[in-house]
Design a protein around this motif. Sequence first.
Motif, PDB file in Angstrom:
ATOM      1  N   ARG A   1       0.972  -7.381   0.612  1.00 44.99           N
ATOM      2  CA  ARG A   1       1.493  -6.483  -0.430  1.00 44.99           C
ATOM      3  C   ARG A   1       0.631  -5.227  -0.551  1.00 44.99           C
ATOM      4  O   ARG A   1       1.141  -4.111  -0.685  1.00 44.99           O
ATOM      5  N   ALA A   2      -0.697  -5.420  -0.504  1.00 47.58           N
ATOM      6  CA  ALA A   2      -1.597  -4.285  -0.711  1.00 47.58           C
ATOM      7  C   ALA A   2      -1.463  -3.233   0.380  1.00 47.58           C
ATOM      8  O   ALA A   2      -1.637  -2.033   0.124  1.00 47.58           O
ATOM      9  N   ALA A   3      -1.138  -3.664   1.596  1.00 50.11           N
ATOM     10  CA  ALA A   3      -1.028  -2.716   2.709  1.00 50.11           C
ATOM     11  C   ALA A   3       0.308  -1.980   2.719  1.00 50.11           C
ATOM     12  O   ALA A   3       0.479  -1.032   3.488  1.00 50.11           O
ATOM     13  N   GLY A   4       1.236  -2.405   1.876  1.00 45.87           N
ATOM     14  CA  GLY A   4       2.554  -1.783   1.845  1.00 45.87           C
ATOM     15  C   GLY A   4       2.540  -0.278   1.662  1.00 45.87           C
ATOM     16  O   GLY A   4       3.203   0.463   2.409  1.00 45.87           O
ATOM     17  N   PRO A   5       1.789   0.254   0.672  1.00 45.60           N
ATOM     18  CA  PRO A   5       1.769   1.714   0.479  1.00 45.60           C
ATOM     19  C   PRO A   5       1.255   2.489   1.682  1.00 45.60           C
ATOM     20  O   PRO A   5       1.687   3.623   1.932  1.00 45.60           O
ATOM     21  N   VAL A   6       0.335   1.891   2.438  1.00 49.30           N
ATOM     22  CA  VAL A   6      -0.182   2.574   3.634  1.00 49.30           C
ATOM     23  C   VAL A   6       0.902   2.645   4.701  1.00 49.30           C
ATOM     24  O   VAL A   6       1.121   3.690   5.320  1.00 49.30           O
ATOM     25  N   VAL A   7       1.602   1.524   4.916  1.00 46.54           N
ATOM     26  CA  VAL A   7       2.682   1.498   5.903  1.00 46.54           C
ATOM     27  C   VAL A   7       3.794   2.465   5.500  1.00 46.54           C
ATOM     28  O   VAL A   7       4.377   3.152   6.344  1.00 46.54           O
ATOM     29  N   ALA A   8       4.072   2.543   4.208  1.00 49.46           N
ATOM     30  CA  ALA A   8       5.154   3.415   3.723  1.00 49.46           C
ATOM     31  C   ALA A   8       4.875   4.886   4.012  1.00 49.46           C
ATOM     32  O   ALA A   8       5.804   5.686   4.164  1.00 49.46           O
ATOM     33  N   GLU A   9       3.581   5.233   4.101  1.00 50.48           N
ATOM     34  CA  GLU A   9       3.216   6.639   4.331  1.00 50.48           C
ATOM     35  C   GLU A   9       2.772   6.869   5.777  1.00 50.48           C
ATOM     36  O   GLU A   9       2.029   7.801   6.054  1.00 50.48           O
ATOM     37  N   ALA A  10       3.235   6.019   6.690  1.00 49.16           N
ATOM     38  CA  ALA A  10       2.768   6.081   8.074  1.00 49.16           C
ATOM     39  C   ALA A  10       3.001   7.441   8.728  1.00 49.16           C
ATOM     40  O   ALA A  10       2.220   7.861   9.589  1.00 49.16           O
ATOM     41  N   GLU A  11       4.052   8.144   8.335  1.00 43.89           N
ATOM     42  CA  GLU A  11       4.379   9.427   8.972  1.00 43.89           C
ATOM     43  C   GLU A  11       3.771  10.610   8.234  1.00 43.89           C
ATOM     44  O   GLU A  11       3.975  11.759   8.639  1.00 43.89           O
ATOM     45  N   ARG A  12       3.045  10.351   7.157  1.00 41.68           N
ATOM     46  CA  ARG A  12       2.422  11.438   6.395  1.00 41.68           C
ATOM     47  C   ARG A  12       0.925  11.142   6.287  1.00 41.68           C
ATOM     48  O   ARG A  12       0.493  10.408   5.398  1.00 41.68           O
ATOM     49  N   PRO A  13       0.142  11.663   7.188  1.00 40.30           N
ATOM     50  CA  PRO A  13      -1.281  11.312   7.287  1.00 40.30           C
ATOM     51  C   PRO A  13      -2.066  11.492   5.988  1.00 40.30           C
ATOM     52  O   PRO A  13      -2.915  10.662   5.665  1.00 40.30           O
TER      53      PRO A  13
END
Length: 216
Positions: free
Chosen positions: A51-63
């Motif tokens: 769950r915690a890594a979700g926000p990072v994956v969601a922004e994968a295309e926006r460094p």
Amino acid sequence: MALRPSKDTLLFGGLFVFGLLLIVSAYAVSVMVRDQLLHDDAMALAERWSRAAGPVVAEAERPTQMAAAAFALRETARRDGVQELKIMRPDGAIMVEQRVGAEGGLRPGRHEAAIDDYVLSKVASGSVHIETAAADDEGRGTVLTITAPVVIANGEAGIVRVTVDQSRLATLLSDGLGLIATGTAVTAWLGFFIPTFIGYRRMKERVAAENRMHPI
């Protein structure tokens, strides 16, 4: 002619063996309980980091946004005692990573794959992969590397991989459950031994009294 063991020897020898079996059985049960609790802790950790890594994956295309989301994970990593954290794309390419003692904490990762094909296929099917290793060169302690899938609402997918030292928890559980198991086994053995011993002594005293009253 071989000497036969006396009834006393057979009785108390049997009680001794019974006590050993109780202790060994209780210890075996404590080990199984400890392993199950450690596994449950690892699965809870996997679910939390998925769950915690979700926000990072969601922004994968926006460094920039991805870096901000990764930076926000530092406190969670510190609280969970994470030694190494990697958040990856579905093909295993690292997006961000954190290593203990690494200056700057979380940082953009490399582009090469970080895990092998077997783990990738297992995680792609929705399963959690757990690897166990010793914490030091002498084989002491337990370090877990947990690899779990990350799936968010928009369908984006990724992988999170955390390495944590589970040695302290394992030691606490081993000591606590071992003490409880040994105490329970000894108490159960005494609960059986004392009445048996008292009954046996009374029976011998009664037989001796009858022999004195009616000598052969």
